[in-house]
Structure formats: C-alpha cells, structure tokens
Design an enzyme around this catalytic site. Structure first.
Site, PDB file in Angstrom:
ATOM      1  N   TYR A   1     -18.787 -40.333  18.216  1.00  0.00           N
ATOM      2  CA  TYR A   1     -18.709 -41.093  19.471  1.00  0.00           C
ATOM      3  C   TYR A   1     -17.829 -40.355  20.485  1.00  0.00           C
ATOM      4  CZ  TYR A   1     -16.436 -44.340  22.657  1.00  0.00           C
ATOM      5  OH  TYR A   1     -15.895 -44.901  23.775  1.00  0.00           O
TER       6      TYR A   1
ATOM      7  N   TYR B   1     -16.113 -53.872  32.284  1.00  0.00           N
ATOM      8  CA  TYR B   1     -15.116 -54.479  31.389  1.00  0.00           C
ATOM      9  C   TYR B   1     -14.553 -55.775  31.969  1.00  0.00           C
ATOM     10  CZ  TYR B   1     -15.277 -49.550  30.094  1.00  0.00           C
ATOM     11  OH  TYR B   1     -15.679 -48.294  29.777  1.00  0.00           O
TER      12      TYR B   1
HETATM   13  N1  GLN Z   1     -13.719 -41.676  25.181  1.00  0.00           N
HETATM   14  C1  GLN Z   1     -13.069 -42.773  25.828  1.00  0.00           C
HETATM   15  C2  GLN Z   1     -12.564 -43.765  24.771  1.00  0.00           C
HETATM   16  O1  GLN Z   1     -13.265 -44.003  23.838  1.00  0.00           O
HETATM   17  C3  GLN Z   1     -14.006 -43.463  26.738  1.00  0.00           C
HETATM   18  C4  GLN Z   1     -13.402 -44.690  27.406  1.00  0.00           C
HETATM   19  C5  GLN Z   1     -13.857 -44.923  28.818  1.00  0.00           C
HETATM   20  O2  GLN Z   1     -14.408 -44.064  29.479  1.00  0.00           O
HETATM   21  N2  GLN Z   1     -13.579 -46.083  29.315  1.00  0.00           N
HETATM   22  O3  GLN Z   1     -11.476 -44.266  24.852  1.00  0.00           O
END
Ligand code: GLN
Length: 429
Positions: free
Chosen positions: A189, A241
């Site tokens: 991921y 979010y």
């Molecule tokens: N790679 C980042 C994380 O997993 C992505 C988070 C984001 O862009 N909000 O924390």
C-alpha cells in the site's frame, strides 16, 4: 483567436499565490523537504483536451489520490458486492489514519481512509512477477497516458515511519479482513502511494472518471459505468475525510486529496481537475489546493447540487415528406435520459393514429441512457399499435448490440439522407 481558459487558470493561480497557510507533511520525513512554493493547476475535458499552468511538469507522489483508483481496480476484478463484503461506504468523520473499524460489521468504514485503502490494496490482483503496487502503476499509467514510475525514496522514507499504518494492518488481520501477512500488504500500500504524478496526469485520470470510465483519447472503455459511479460516490462522501461535509457544501464535486499536496476533483460528465501545492491544512488536505478548488467551483459553476438542467431540445426538427406526406421524420438531438425521453414521448403522443412511416433519427444523439432506450422503444411499440410503421435510424451506432436485440427490423444503421433517398425512390410522389 486563442481560448481564454489558460488565462483564467493563471488568474486563479495568481490570486492564491500569497496564501501561505498550512504545513508540509512531516510524518513521512521525505515529504518535509518538498518545495512549499510549488503550485499547479490542470483541467481535462471529457473529450481529452488538457489545460495546465504553473508547476505542471513537477512530479510528486500520488499518496491518497491512489485510493479511488485502487478501489476501481478492486471493483473491476471482484465486482461491487464482493468488495462491499470487505470495505464499507460510510463516511467516517474521522482522520484519514484513524485506527478504527465499523462497530457493527467490523469492517473498514470506507476505501478512502487508510484502513479501507489498505484493505482495497489487498484486493488488487497479484501475479507472480507483478506486485499489486506494480499492477496499479500500470493501470494509472494507462489512465494518465504515459509511463509513470515510483519514487523509491519517498517509499523508503514512509516505510521507516510506517508504525501507524502497520498497526492498522495488524488490526485488519486480527479481525480477518486481511487474509495475508499484514506487513506485506501495508508495504504494498505504501508503495502504491509513492507513484509519481504531475497535475496533468491526475487531470487525465480524473477525466476518465468524469467520462463514466471511457477514455476519450483512445476510445477505450477502461472502467464500466457502474464502477466509475461507485468510485465517484465514495469520493463524494468520504474523499476529504473529516472535512467531507465542508467540501461538499463549498466545492461540491467528488474529490480526493493526498498528503504530498495534490487534490483531484471530478465533475461527472464535464471535467477532471487537479491541483498541487504541498502545504496542508489540519485535515491533511492541500490548503492552497482547497482555495483554488473553491474558486474554480464558484467561477465555473461546478457544484453538483446546482444540477445541470436538461437542454429541453430533444426534437431538433420534425417534417413530413413523400407521397401524401406519409413519412414523418423526427431528427433528435442531445442526450436521451429520463427527462428528454419523457419529453419525446409527450411530443409523439400528438401523432394521430395512421399508417404513416415514422422515422426517429438518432444521428445527433450524443448519449443514450438505459432508461432512454427503454422509453424510446416503448414509444415505438405504442406508435406501432396505432398503425404506424416505425424506423429508428442509428447511423452512428449509439445503440449497443444488446439494446438492438429483437429489434433488427426497427433499427436501421443508415444515414438519414441515404435512407430517405431509398424510400422515396421506392415510393415517389
Ligand atoms: N501514504 C500516506 C499514508 O498512508 C497517504 C495518506 C494521505 O495521502 N492522506 O499515511
């Protein structure tokens, strides 16, 4: 004449230049060294035209903007219900990296927060030599129209400090949402988040979603309509979010942000947008990016809740020709959805019962929705019951094979002028 669109974008960009609010993300050490002054906008129309200004060739990591596309890949391969069995679609109202699950179902609340995105990552198909992140890189490259690459430094930097995402991974493994080693999945991921993009790449990706999954430049259907719709719905409710409600009311389009400072926005049926400016607000969304998106939405009338009224012009032309004027031609134009189909059927109601030939010409119909097809053919049946001979001309092939099934004698794939020449020759005045 030169189109004023780039001048307008430049104007928006210069207006927010002085905004220096926000902070660079520093929980990924490598992101803290980004140049905070970078600023870029790109806009891609659904026919594939792209406008971009500012630092539009600067590459940055896609981060959370990869989430909707990973979700799209998972949906494409497993179908909507199988994916829903693993990740919900409810806005969480929580921060992107909250360590939480839906209390009742014990599933991640949605695919836009990290718990859902780590789960979605695990649903990307994996082959011997093609990792999930690589699979997504190829998919995003196709959407962007160029070969993208990974930022291995950002990847490494996030790996070094991935404690929170690892704890989310372990939580997901504990409840059985993840079925494999959580470390591998979380690393994958994080690799997915480190794919490098420019605002132009992002706008191109967004425009495919805006176009219902069809890539205009190549004419290729990359995603089915229902998949594009599912992705956009989740972006709309969960993409920003714990600022999702604020975003929906002030900007009003499906969107997704990333901690490197990018935001993509999609106005279905119209445009894909992307902005980039690295400093973030308290929700982890680009501060200047939000200001730009608000401005664009206001100036360009992008807010979805304003709706796009139907053009209200489904019949472009109606005339009668031939012996005893027994051929009635309806030249249709525009989009055939419920509103326009209802209007067409209301107009057709005025055709008195007779043995006329009624030609419904679809050549200038740019899009026909399923409900449009159903209502059109229902109208055809009723006209036939009234004694008419009905022909649907589909020179451009806008109806699919499936939609023409059982209607071979009604649908004629011929140009109106050619068709009229033929019938008038057979039956001259
Ligand atoms: N790679 C980042 C994380 O997993 C992505 C988070 C984001 O862009 N909000 O924390």
């Amino acid at each position: 004449m030169k189109t004023p669109v780039p001048d307008y974008l430049n104007h928006v960009l210069s207006q927010c230049n002085s905004n220096d609010q926000g902070q660079l993300a520093d929980y990924i050490p490598e992101l803290a060294s980004a140049d905070p002054n970078k600023l870029a906008i790109a806009l891609a129309t659904i026919d594939g035209t792209i406008y971009s200004i500012g630092d539009d060739d600067t590459e940055f990591t896609i981060q959370s903007m990869s989430k909707p596309f990973a979700y799209a890949l998972a949906l494409k391969h497993h179908g909507i219900s199988a994916v829903l069995a693993k990740v919900g679609v409810e806005p969480s109202g929580e921060a992107f990296n909250q360590i939480s699950l839906d209390a009742k179902h014990k599933l991640p609340k949605n695919p836009m927060i990290n718990s859902g995105a780590i789960t979605t990552h695990s649903l990307i198909p994996v082959k011997k030599k093609v990792s999930r992140a690589e699979h997504l890189r190829r998919f995003l490259s196709e959407l962007a129209g160029r070969e993208l690459s990974f930022d291995e430094q950002v990847y490494q930097s996030e790996l070094d400090t991935a404690f929170r995402n690892l704890s989310i991974g372990y939580m997901l493994r504990t409840v059985g949402v993840l079925e494999e080693d959580p470390i591998d999945i979380v690393h994958g991921y994080i690799h997915q988040c480190a794919i490098k993009v420019t605002v132009k790449d992002l706008a191109n990706m967004a425009s495919v979603l805006a176009n219902g999954g069809l890539q205009a430049k190549t004419g290729k259907r990359i995603l089915e309509r229902d998949v594009a719709r599912q992705v956009l719905s989740v972006m709309m409710t969960c993409g920003m979010y714990d600022a999702a409600g604020d975003w929906l009311t002030s900007v009003g389009i499906p969107a997704k942000s990333g901690v490197a400072g990018g935001i993509i926005g999609v106005l279905p049926g119209q445009v894909g947008l992307a902005v980039f400016s690295p400093k973030l607000d308290e929700h982890g969304n680009s501060a200047r990016g939000i200001e730009i998106m608000e401005q664009l939405s206001q100036d360009m009338g992008l807010h979805l809740m304003e709706g796009t009224p139907s053009a209200q012009t489904i019949v472009q032309n109606r005339y009668q020709i031939g012996k005893r004027n027994a051929i009635v031609v309806y030249e249709l134009r525009g989009v055939l959805q419920f509103t326009e189909s209802e209007m067409l059927l209301r107009i057709l109601q005025d055709e008195p019962a007779s043995k006329n030939t009624i030609i419904l010409d679809l050549t200038n119909i740019s899009l026909i929705h399923n409900v449009g097809v159903k209502m059109l053919f229902e109208g055809v049946n009723r006209l036939k019951e009234d004694g008419h001979n009905v022909v649907v001309l589909d020179a451009e092939g806008i109806l699919t094979e499936e939609q023409c099934k059982g209607r071979k004698r009604i649908v004629v794939k011929q140009d109106l002028q050619e068709y009229l020449k033929k019938v008038l020759k057979k039956d001259p005045k």
